[in-house]
Design a protein around this motif. Structure first.
Motif, PDB file in Angstrom:
ATOM      1  N   PHE A 235       0.883  -1.172   0.000  1.00  0.00           N
ATOM      2  CA  PHE A 235       0.000   0.000   0.000  1.00  0.00           C
ATOM      3  C   PHE A 235       0.915   1.215   0.000  1.00  0.00           C
ATOM      4  O   PHE A 235       1.390   1.644   1.054  1.00  0.00           O
ATOM      5  CB  PHE A 235      -0.904  -0.038   1.234  1.00  0.00           C
ATOM      6  CG  PHE A 235      -1.968   1.016   1.257  1.00  0.00           C
ATOM      7  CD1 PHE A 235      -3.088   0.906   0.454  1.00  0.00           C
ATOM      8  CD2 PHE A 235      -1.849   2.122   2.089  1.00  0.00           C
ATOM      9  CE1 PHE A 235      -4.077   1.872   0.472  1.00  0.00           C
ATOM     10  CE2 PHE A 235      -2.834   3.090   2.120  1.00  0.00           C
ATOM     11  CZ  PHE A 235      -3.959   2.967   1.315  1.00  0.00           C
ATOM     12  N   THR A 236       1.204   1.772  -1.182  1.00  0.00           N
ATOM     13  CA  THR A 236       2.325   2.697  -1.311  1.00  0.00           C
ATOM     14  C   THR A 236       1.933   4.029  -1.955  1.00  0.00           C
ATOM     15  O   THR A 236       0.930   4.130  -2.643  1.00  0.00           O
ATOM     16  CB  THR A 236       3.454   2.054  -2.151  1.00  0.00           C
ATOM     17  OG1 THR A 236       2.959   1.740  -3.461  1.00  0.00           O
ATOM     18  CG2 THR A 236       3.948   0.773  -1.496  1.00  0.00           C
ATOM     19  N   HIS A 237       2.785   5.036  -1.694  1.00  0.00           N
ATOM     20  CA  HIS A 237       2.660   6.368  -2.303  1.00  0.00           C
ATOM     21  C   HIS A 237       1.268   6.954  -2.101  1.00  0.00           C
ATOM     22  O   HIS A 237       0.656   7.472  -3.037  1.00  0.00           O
ATOM     23  CB  HIS A 237       3.015   6.313  -3.784  1.00  0.00           C
ATOM     24  CG  HIS A 237       4.445   5.958  -4.033  1.00  0.00           C
ATOM     25  ND1 HIS A 237       5.452   6.883  -4.108  1.00  0.00           N
ATOM     26  CD2 HIS A 237       5.043   4.751  -4.188  1.00  0.00           C
ATOM     27  CE1 HIS A 237       6.612   6.276  -4.317  1.00  0.00           C
ATOM     28  NE2 HIS A 237       6.385   4.988  -4.356  1.00  0.00           N
ATOM     29  N   ASN A 238       0.794   6.866  -0.870  1.00  0.00           N
ATOM     30  CA  ASN A 238      -0.509   7.418  -0.524  1.00  0.00           C
ATOM     31  C   ASN A 238      -0.321   8.394   0.630  1.00  0.00           C
ATOM     32  O   ASN A 238       0.045   7.987   1.744  1.00  0.00           O
ATOM     33  CB  ASN A 238      -1.483   6.306  -0.132  1.00  0.00           C
ATOM     34  CG  ASN A 238      -2.922   6.784  -0.155  1.00  0.00           C
ATOM     35  OD1 ASN A 238      -3.214   7.915   0.217  1.00  0.00           O
ATOM     36  ND2 ASN A 238      -3.830   5.919  -0.601  1.00  0.00           N
ATOM     37  N   THR A 239      -0.547   9.679   0.376  1.00  0.00           N
ATOM     38  CA  THR A 239      -0.316  10.698   1.393  1.00  0.00           C
ATOM     39  C   THR A 239      -1.587  11.451   1.765  1.00  0.00           C
ATOM     40  O   THR A 239      -1.526  12.568   2.277  1.00  0.00           O
ATOM     41  CB  THR A 239       0.741  11.707   0.899  1.00  0.00           C
ATOM     42  OG1 THR A 239       0.317  12.261  -0.361  1.00  0.00           O
ATOM     43  CG2 THR A 239       2.095  11.044   0.725  1.00  0.00           C
ATOM     44  N   VAL A 240      -2.752  10.859   1.509  1.00  0.00           N
ATOM     45  CA  VAL A 240      -3.992  11.517   1.922  1.00  0.00           C
ATOM     46  C   VAL A 240      -4.071  11.529   3.444  1.00  0.00           C
ATOM     47  O   VAL A 240      -3.364  10.793   4.139  1.00  0.00           O
ATOM     48  CB  VAL A 240      -5.229  10.821   1.306  1.00  0.00           C
ATOM     49  CG1 VAL A 240      -5.201  10.927  -0.208  1.00  0.00           C
ATOM     50  CG2 VAL A 240      -5.303   9.370   1.744  1.00  0.00           C
ATOM     51  N   GLU A 241      -4.955  12.349   3.971  1.00  0.00           N
ATOM     52  CA  GLU A 241      -4.957  12.658   5.398  1.00  0.00           C
ATOM     53  C   GLU A 241      -5.099  11.432   6.298  1.00  0.00           C
ATOM     54  O   GLU A 241      -4.446  11.326   7.334  1.00  0.00           O
ATOM     55  CB  GLU A 241      -6.088  13.660   5.695  1.00  0.00           C
ATOM     56  CG  GLU A 241      -6.128  14.124   7.137  1.00  0.00           C
ATOM     57  CD  GLU A 241      -7.226  15.148   7.370  1.00  0.00           C
ATOM     58  OE1 GLU A 241      -7.459  15.506   8.526  1.00  0.00           O
ATOM     59  OE2 GLU A 241      -7.862  15.574   6.378  1.00  0.00           O
ATOM     60  N   TRP A 242      -5.944  10.487   5.904  1.00  0.00           N
ATOM     61  CA  TRP A 242      -6.215   9.364   6.804  1.00  0.00           C
ATOM     62  C   TRP A 242      -5.094   8.325   6.817  1.00  0.00           C
ATOM     63  O   TRP A 242      -5.063   7.454   7.714  1.00  0.00           O
ATOM     64  CB  TRP A 242      -7.530   8.682   6.423  1.00  0.00           C
ATOM     65  CG  TRP A 242      -7.487   7.895   5.149  1.00  0.00           C
ATOM     66  CD1 TRP A 242      -7.776   8.346   3.901  1.00  0.00           C
ATOM     67  CD2 TRP A 242      -7.103   6.526   4.990  1.00  0.00           C
ATOM     68  NE1 TRP A 242      -7.613   7.355   2.972  1.00  0.00           N
ATOM     69  CE2 TRP A 242      -7.198   6.220   3.612  1.00  0.00           C
ATOM     70  CE3 TRP A 242      -6.693   5.522   5.863  1.00  0.00           C
ATOM     71  CZ2 TRP A 242      -6.896   4.960   3.100  1.00  0.00           C
ATOM     72  CZ3 TRP A 242      -6.389   4.264   5.360  1.00  0.00           C
ATOM     73  CH2 TRP A 242      -6.495   3.997   3.993  1.00  0.00           C
ATOM     74  N   VAL A 243      -4.166   8.387   5.868  1.00  0.00           N
ATOM     75  CA  VAL A 243      -3.089   7.388   5.815  1.00  0.00           C
ATOM     76  C   VAL A 243      -1.997   7.794   6.791  1.00  0.00           C
ATOM     77  O   VAL A 243      -0.991   8.419   6.444  1.00  0.00           O
ATOM     78  CB  VAL A 243      -2.531   7.248   4.377  1.00  0.00           C
ATOM     79  CG1 VAL A 243      -1.424   6.198   4.339  1.00  0.00           C
ATOM     80  CG2 VAL A 243      -3.650   6.867   3.423  1.00  0.00           C
ATOM     81  N   ASP A 244      -2.208   7.434   8.050  1.00  0.00           N
ATOM     82  CA  ASP A 244      -1.242   7.706   9.110  1.00  0.00           C
ATOM     83  C   ASP A 244      -1.188   6.478  10.013  1.00  0.00           C
ATOM     84  O   ASP A 244      -1.360   5.350   9.528  1.00  0.00           O
ATOM     85  CB  ASP A 244      -1.617   8.981   9.877  1.00  0.00           C
ATOM     86  CG  ASP A 244      -3.072   8.979  10.365  1.00  0.00           C
ATOM     87  OD1 ASP A 244      -3.658   7.876  10.496  1.00  0.00           O
ATOM     88  OD2 ASP A 244      -3.635  10.065  10.611  1.00  0.00           O
TER      89      ASP A 244
END
Length: 306
Positions: A235-244
């Motif tokens: 699950f890569t290169h995802n910087t949206v707010e919920w991806v923490d």
């Protein structure tokens, strides 16, 4: 040629899998029998349609793996077919549709490279013997006068993904996938969940820059039977707010993972990922969000190459 024809079909098919595509097609043009054998020999196909030779070179270098016995087809559009972004995308889909339609009954391993998915989805969905599917729409190194750089940042949602699980169609689409790779896809939680439900034997799932997904997708995955048997999740290169750090709690619900990559998810702390792996997950192949061991994001090319 008579000595080749005397070989049992299964042995002849194995031999032909090692031939380059031009030689394979030439062999199929020598007789009806050879054409039939040639058709069933093309079970693993990597096909990309590009607007220039340099795009084709980068696309091949940036492929996610190097599988053996895979036939590689790289098509460079004539300049008259690549005048605008929309024209390139339309011709990409038309060519891939025609190629996949011809071999859809024998294809087991398919990787397609194009800028956006349109009518090609119809032929892909009908390749019902697929075991591995990779749809690569992420080409950030492409330089094209008709494309703004922001085009590669994300992809808008689209009903075209409904085609891959047969919504609105009477016939069943592919349902034997074991591996699925999506890059820069605008797919939603519901659309991806429907595809996974149609393919309960998936053990490898790669999702690169799929920014339309929400936390609900990982939540449902961790609760599903497929999630319990999933071996690989990238699950890569995802910087949206919920991806923490919220992502990490759902990894707890994927007990069979042997490979996990969160590369490029920069809102997640790499030290925390390593700590949780040491204490809870014990995943052998782990790539953290800021891992130095992950593949490079930059492909260097000669800017003077035409």
């Amino acid at each position: 040629m008579s000595s080749i024809s005397s070989l049992p079909p299964e042995i002849l098919r194995e031999v032909l899998q090692y031939l380059p595509v031009p030689a394979l097609l030439a062999f199929g043009g020598t007789s009806k029998y050879h054409r039939a054998v040639q058709s069933i020999s093309l079970s693993k196909l990597r096909v990309g349609v590009y607007a220039s030779r340099i795009n084709a070179m980068i696309g091949l270098l940036d492929a996610h793996d190097d599988r053996s016995k895979t036939h590689n087809v790289q098509i460079v559009l004539p300049k008259k077919d690549g005048r605008s972004k929309n024209m390139v995308i339309r011709n990409q889909n038309k060519i891939i549709f025609n190629i996949v339609s011809k071999y859809q009954h024998t294809l087991q391993d398919l990787e397609v490279t194009l800028w956006d998915l349109q009518c090609a989805a119809e032929s892909i969905a009908k390749a019902r013997n697929l075991r591995s599917l990779s749809i690569r729409l992420d080409h950030p190194h492409t330089r094209y006068t008709d494309i703004d750089r922001s085009f590669w940042k994300d992809a808008p949602g689209s009903t075209v993904w409904n085609t891959l699980y047969g919504k609105g169609k009477g016939s069943k689409v592919f349902g034997r996938l074991e591996s699925l790779n999506l890059e820069r896809s605008g797919i939603t939680d519901y659309q991806l969940q429907c595809i996974l439900e149609e393919n309960p034997h998936i053990t490898q799932l790669r999702l690169r820059k799929c920014l339309g997904l929400t936390e609900g997708f990982l939540q449902n995955l961790a609760r599903s039977a497929l999630g319990k048997s999933l071996k690989l999740l990238h699950f890569t290169h995802n910087t949206v707010e919920w991806v923490d750090e919220r992502v990490l709690k759902h990894v707890n619900g994927l007990p069979s993972l042997t490979s996990l990559s969160l590369h490029g998810c920069h809102n997640i702390d790499s030290d925390l990922v390593r700590k949780m792996n040491a204490e809870l997950w014990h995943i052998g192949d782990l790539i953290t969000p800021h891992s130095a061991d992950s593949p490079p994001d930059v492909v260097e090319v000669d800017p003077l190459y035409k």
